[in-house]
Design an enzyme around this catalytic site. Structure first.
Site, PDB file in Angstrom:
ATOM      1  N   LYS A   1       0.864  -1.184   0.000  1.00  0.00           N
ATOM      2  CA  LYS A   1       0.000   0.000   0.000  1.00  0.00           C
ATOM      3  C   LYS A   1       0.896   1.228   0.000  1.00  0.00           C
ATOM      4  O   LYS A   1       2.038   1.167   0.459  1.00  0.00           O
ATOM      5  CB  LYS A   1      -0.888   0.008   1.258  1.00  0.00           C
TER       6      LYS A   1
ATOM      7  N   ASP B   1      -6.800   4.516  -5.161  1.00  0.00           N
ATOM      8  CA  ASP B   1      -7.469   4.400  -3.862  1.00  0.00           C
ATOM      9  C   ASP B   1      -8.092   5.773  -3.626  1.00  0.00           C
ATOM     10  O   ASP B   1      -8.203   6.560  -4.570  1.00  0.00           O
ATOM     11  CB  ASP B   1      -6.458   4.035  -2.749  1.00  0.00           C
TER      12      ASP B   1
END
Ligand code: NDP
Length: 444
Positions: free
Chosen positions: A126, A166
């Protein structure tokens, strides 16, 4: 002391300043207890939990860029490469002022298990930045994205680490980042997913999370002797996930009677008109009052309230913590049979527990909304092949993946004596595959 408790203590000591990461590790390891207790000796000897809770590596870097006034701004960039036992790191880039190392670590840790569940070869990672894209001009966004990628490009690659979108990172940002990667590295490769269709993006990515949610829900019902045909469905949200969930539910013969946005909600007993909803939300970007104004059968209500409508299936697709204990009680009282999460963490812990204890089939987002990341992995496959699959090809693969996910989580729950607990089943199924790969690859 059990192995889980021992490791939780170590993780807490090492990461005391990262509450979100600690919460995620505690929740995941707690739900893995049946599996870890059964394999305690092997896992302890190989320090599986110590290794899986420590990222492979993490990068933090300065992101300088020039705003429209000529002022130099400085943000902080992150990429956490958490675990690549089963494939290249994969996970989104979050651009939001709240981003810090603990949040990126929490998201990266969760991503390991979600990616594993997709059945595809992708590891967990991430990244992101505390940059706030709100109110920035296109030029400022490009300046930030180019600077961010100038540093990030040293650590990623199509076979190494493949970031995606995201919060705050949509098609525009992915495009700017992809352009900069190509320019610096001189390579045209599938280093990012969520790309536009003209430069390597995949068909069905837009529909993937909503469609995938319904494919899994359909399989869940089928395995309990039921079908979507004729069912009444309540959906919350009116964004990407909600719109395509409603569309697929209708295609499968069910009727969705609600949707919501951050100001109000719609009850439409005739069934939500998806074309109208798309026009209001995707084209006009307007409030749901416009939907009600154009549709005589629809009732608009201010605030929240979709879960008070009687339904067979509830699909929360808006945001975190939007299905509370009182909502769960209402759903149970109304005879709701299944709750499957399209959003990430929409159901609070006490509501989840209530639903499970009262016989509602509950599938958490880690499994139920995995269609999005699965289709990103299919984008990687198409990029590697230098081919673009048709809509039907990608859709068929997505359907197959979601059906397999359901069976994997169901089997895992049964094997460890927690039959019907699809939350534990999802964590266990995702964890087992990663651990098997870690054990096979030796101490690394
Ligand atoms: P969008 O931004 O497209 O849509 C979110 C929708 O939820 C909007 O209609 C928004 O309203 C509404 N909403 C926001 N807050 C509330 C609230 N408090 N009460 C009711 N409605 C609210 O996001 P996505 O559809 O992409 O994502 C939805 C969820 O699914 C998120 O949790 C996301 O993390 C998760 N998810 C998304 C994936 C994807 O592929 N898109 C993949 C996996 C998970 P408004 O229109 O007023 O903003």
């Amino acid at each position: 002391m059990s192995y889980v408790d021992e490791v939780l203590e170590i993780v807490q000591k090492k990461n005391a300043d990262q509450p979100e990461f600690l919460q995620a590790v505690t929740e995941v390891l707690d739900s893995l207890r049946p599996c870890i207790d059964a394999n305690e000796e092997l896992y302890r000897k190989n320090a599986i939990l110590e290794r899986i809770t420590e990222p492979d590596r993490q990068f933090m870097f300065r992101v300088p860029w020039v705003d429209d006034k000529g002022q130099v701004q400085v943000n902080r960039g992150f990429r956490v490469q958490f675990n690549n036992a089963i494939g290249p790191y994969k996970g989104g880039l979050r651009l939001h002022p709240s981003v810090n190392l603990g949040i990126i670590k929490f998201l990266g840790f969760e991503q390991i298990f979600k990616n594993s569940l997709t059945t595809l070869p992708i590891g967990g990672g991430k990244g992101g930045s505390d940059f706030d894209p709100k109110g920035k001009s296109d030029r400022e966004i490009m300046a930030f994205c180019q600077s961010f990628m100038t540093e990030l490009c040293k650590y990623i690659g199509a076979d190494v680490d493949v970031p995606a979108g995201d919060i705050g990172t949509g098609a525009r940002e992915i495009g700017f980042m992809f352009g900069q990667y190509k320019r610096i590295r001189g390579m045209y490769e599938g280093v990012l997913t969520g790309k536009g269709l003209t430069y390597g993006g995949s068909l069905v990515r837009t529909e993937a999370t909503g469609y995938g949610l319904l494919y899994l829900t359909q399989e869940l019902l089928k395995c309990h002797g039921e079908s979507m045909e004729g069912k009444t469905v309540c959906v919350s949200g009116a964004g990407n996930v909600a719109i395509y969930a409603i569309q697929k539910a209708h295609q499968l013969g069910a009727k969705c009677v609600t949707c919501s946005d951050s100001t109000g909600w719609i009850y439409d007993p005739e069934g939500i008109d998806v074309a109208l909803l798309k026009e209001v939300k995707e084209v006009k970007r307007a409030r749901l009052t416009e939907y009600a104004a154009a549709r005589p059968s629809a009732q608009y209500h201010e605030g929240r309230g979709v879960w008070q409508i009687k339904c067979d299936i509830a699909l929360p697709c808006a945001t975190q913590n939007e299905l509370l204990l009182d909502d769960a009680k209402q759903l149970v009282a109304n005879g709701c049979k299944a709750v499957c999460e399209g959003a990430n963490m929409p159901t609070t812990l006490d509501a989840t527990k209530y639903l499970q204890e009262n016989g509602v089939w509950f599938v958490g987002g880690k499994a139920a909304n995995a269609g999005g990341v699965a289709t990103s992995a299919l984008e990687m496959s198409q990029n590697s092949e230098r081919l673009s699959w048709t809509f039907e090809e990608v859709d068929a693969k997505l359907q197959n993946i979601m059906v397999t996910i359901y069976h994997n989580i169901d089997d895992a729950a049964k094997r460890y004596g927690v039959e019907g607990d699809y939350v534990a089943g999802a964590n266990i199924a995702g964890f087992e595959k990663v651990v098997e790969a870690m054990l096979a690859q030796g101490v690394c």
